[in-house]
Design a protein around this motif. Structure first.
Motif, mmCIF file in Angstrom:
data_model
loop_
_atom_site.group_PDB
_atom_site.id
_atom_site.type_symbol
_atom_site.label_atom_id
_atom_site.label_comp_id
_atom_site.label_asym_id
_atom_site.label_seq_id
_atom_site.Cartn_x
_atom_site.Cartn_y
_atom_site.Cartn_z
ATOM 1 N N ARG A 57 0.241 -1.424 -0.037
ATOM 2 C CA ARG A 57 0.354 -0.114 0.100
ATOM 3 C C ARG A 57 0.663 1.416 -0.243
ATOM 4 O O ARG A 57 2.135 1.294 0.414
ATOM 5 C CB ARG A 57 -1.195 0.515 0.896
ATOM 6 C CG ARG A 57 -1.569 -0.911 1.143
ATOM 7 C CD ARG A 57 -3.072 -0.892 2.476
ATOM 8 N NE ARG A 57 -4.181 -1.932 2.048
ATOM 9 C CZ ARG A 57 -4.942 -1.999 1.517
ATOM 10 N NH1 ARG A 57 -5.311 -0.469 0.928
ATOM 11 N NH2 ARG A 57 -6.393 -2.753 1.571
ATOM 12 N N THR A 335 -9.777 -11.469 -6.266
ATOM 13 C CA THR A 335 -10.764 -10.794 -5.223
ATOM 14 C C THR A 335 -9.937 -10.723 -4.140
ATOM 15 O O THR A 335 -11.087 -10.714 -3.055
ATOM 16 C CB THR A 335 -12.277 -10.890 -5.970
ATOM 17 O OG1 THR A 335 -12.108 -12.677 -5.540
ATOM 18 C CG2 THR A 335 -12.578 -10.765 -6.648
ATOM 19 N N SER A 336 -9.168 -10.908 -3.045
ATOM 20 C CA SER A 336 -9.154 -11.396 -1.702
ATOM 21 C C SER A 336 -8.092 -9.794 -2.164
ATOM 22 O O SER A 336 -8.291 -9.002 -2.956
ATOM 23 C CB SER A 336 -7.890 -11.849 -2.361
ATOM 24 O OG SER A 336 -6.507 -12.152 -2.818
ATOM 25 N N ALA A 337 -7.411 -9.901 -0.797
ATOM 26 C CA ALA A 337 -6.993 -8.467 0.166
ATOM 27 C C ALA A 337 -5.534 -8.548 -0.910
ATOM 28 O O ALA A 337 -4.668 -7.471 -0.343
ATOM 29 C CB ALA A 337 -6.952 -9.185 1.516
ATOM 30 N N ARG A 338 -4.987 -9.467 -1.630
ATOM 31 C CA ARG A 338 -3.856 -10.006 -1.852
ATOM 32 C C ARG A 338 -3.735 -10.154 -2.891
ATOM 33 O O ARG A 338 -3.244 -10.997 -3.488
ATOM 34 C CB ARG A 338 -2.723 -10.586 -0.953
ATOM 35 C CG ARG A 338 -3.010 -10.695 -0.155
ATOM 36 C CD ARG A 338 -2.077 -11.174 0.648
ATOM 37 N NE ARG A 338 -0.714 -11.094 0.035
ATOM 38 C CZ ARG A 338 0.765 -11.572 1.099
ATOM 39 N NH1 ARG A 338 0.791 -12.480 2.197
ATOM 40 N NH2 ARG A 338 2.352 -11.609 0.183
#
Length: 473
Positions: A57, A335-338
């Motif tokens: 990020r 579509t995951s956080a990673r």
């Protein structure tokens, strides 16, 4: 007992220690694209699979250089992995840094079933990934209605372990119609009860419709393309809120090859989207379809891990007999956080082929009867007097011999060439001979060369090399 997550992390820590690590400060917005080969060249690494780039990020990124790719070896999946946790997830694999890779099967907060799609080229590991999902469903009391559109050969061990099992396009349509009808019946029943959502096992079970080789049903030229897209869209919109989810496994590289529906596109953006090894043209399609944020970049998954690109001196013998595809199951969970972190499915089934069902996969399913009852497939009534009747007829699965069979859509030259090359590289002359014997229309050499050139641009056929052989990309 050591947990599967700890085993995965231990494997990374003990056998794949990081050789070098670089923490980068990037320009605002992060890295929106880079040349992986150029990065490897800068780092003096001749095996691109050893270098992992990950954008964090903000303005941080990391480059890690491993002795070998940390996902080169993966432990076998366990029964504990298949147990749905309190968040409705199962463990299906591991990220390159040891963090568990999870797939959501049920959302306990909303009660919704999920919408899942698994993309990948031939041999990328879709069928084994699907076996893990199907076995997990059976272990967790989830009802599955399966259409194996590879004639039942894609996931053969599923036969007898799912409530409904069909193998043809016509039967798959009957299954979809029956599933949509069941979802509509639940919707109306829940409305009469004053219920706004699905409560698992109260009184209904969670159910899934699974279409393997879904591209055969939804691609251009399929006689069922429009209706199948509409039914899948309806399941994704109505079915999930009443506990009936949809899973598609496909070779398609673009959603236009899966019905081209805007609603289908939106449905998958909110679902579980897993991308295994892809063709070179798929990246732009994923961004265009909205499945990958604009500017994001996925590090390519090589067909063969550990293959170094070295120039050989003229006349120096090179032994490539041991080289074979070994990246099956490597993937991205978009579509995951990673979404841009490389991961891999746990090992599912035996490494060596078997004369019959794979015993390791059968163990994952267990010997108990599958939950739920088979759907009664729904087919349109026969035409009378040139017009369709308004009545709906229902046929049992066992009545398939009485159903009107539609002729199969002729294969395109592209499909015929890719099928011919599936067993290994061929010279142009041998490819022409194979096409002459496959039962299709006669093709001219010029037409074949044009098709091969197009396939090379799409990355489905490898670039020309000194051998002169034509091989899959």
């Amino acid at each position: 007992m050591t947990s599967p997550a700890a085993l995965a992390k231990q494997h990374v820590e003990e056998t794949q220690q990081v050789l070098r690590e670089y923490i980068l400060r990037t320009r605002p917005g992060g890295v929106k694209g880079y040349d992986h080969d150029a990065l490897c060249d800068l780092l003096e690494v001749d095996d691109p699979s050893r270098v992992i780039f990950e954008q964090g990020r903000g303005r941080q990124a990391v480059v890690r250089v491993f002795p070998v790719n940390p996902l080169a070896k993966m432990r076998a999946i366990t029964l504990e992995d298949l147990v749905m946790d309190e968040n409705g997830c199962i463990r299906i694999g591991s990220y390159y840094d040891g963090e568990p890779l999870r797939m959501r099967v049920h959302d306990p907060e909303t009660g919704n079933a999920q919408r899942i799609i698994i993309f990948g080229t031939t041999g990328a590991g879709k069928s084994r990934a699907l076996q893990a999902f199907l076995a997990a469903c059976k272990r967790n009391g989830i009802v599955v209605h399966l259409a194996d559109l590879k004639g039942g050969q894609s996931v053969p061990e599923a036969k007898g372990n799912v409530a409904t099992h069909v193998r043809t396009l016509n039967e798959a349509m009957g299954l979809l119609r029956a599933a949509v009808k069941k979802a509509e019946d639940r919707f109306n029943r829940y409305a009469d009860m004053g219920r706004s959502g699905f409560l698992i096992n109260n009184p209904d079970r969670l159910e899934y419709v699974v279409i393997d080789e879904a591209n055969r049903l939804l691609e251009k030229g399929s006689p069922f393309r429009a209706e199948a897209a509409r039914l899948i869209k309806e399941l994704g919109r109505t079915g999930r809120s009443v506990g009936i989810g949809i899973v598609l496994a496909a070779q398609a590289g673009h959603l236009d090859e899966l019905g081209g529906s805007d609603t289908l596109r939106a449905m998958l953006k909110e679902g579980e989207v897993i991308l295994l090894r892809w063709s070179s043209q798929m990246m732009a399609s994923l961004v265009g379809d909205g499945l990958l944020p604009s500017g994001e970049f996925l590090q390519p998954i090589p067909k063969i891990l550990g293959r170094a690109r070295r120039i050989q001196r003229w006349g120096t013998p090179v032994d490539r007999s041991a080289e074979k595809p070994n990246s099956q199951g490597m993937c991205y969970h978009l579509t995951s956080a990673r979404p841009t972190s490389m991961a891999r499915f746990f090992l599912i089934g035996s490494l060596a082929p078997h004369d019959g069902y794979d015993p390791e996969i059968r163990k994952l399913y267990g010997s108990n009867a599958p939950p739920g009852e088979a759907l009664r497939l729904i087919f349109p009534p026969p035409k009378e007097g040139g017009a369709d009747s308004d009545d709906d007829f229902e046929y049992d699965v066992d009545d398939e011999d009485d159903l009107e069979r539609l002729p199969e859509t002729p294969k395109t030259n592209t499909d015929r060439i890719l099928d011919a090359l599936a067993d290994g590289p061929l010279s142009e002359q041998d490819l022409l001979a194979t096409l002459d014997e496959d039962g299709g229309k006669e093709v001219k050499r010029g037409s074949i060369r044009t098709t091969i050139s197009n396939l090379r641009r799409e990355g489905k056929i490898a670039p020309k090399d000194a051998s002169g052989l034509i091989t899959l990309g």
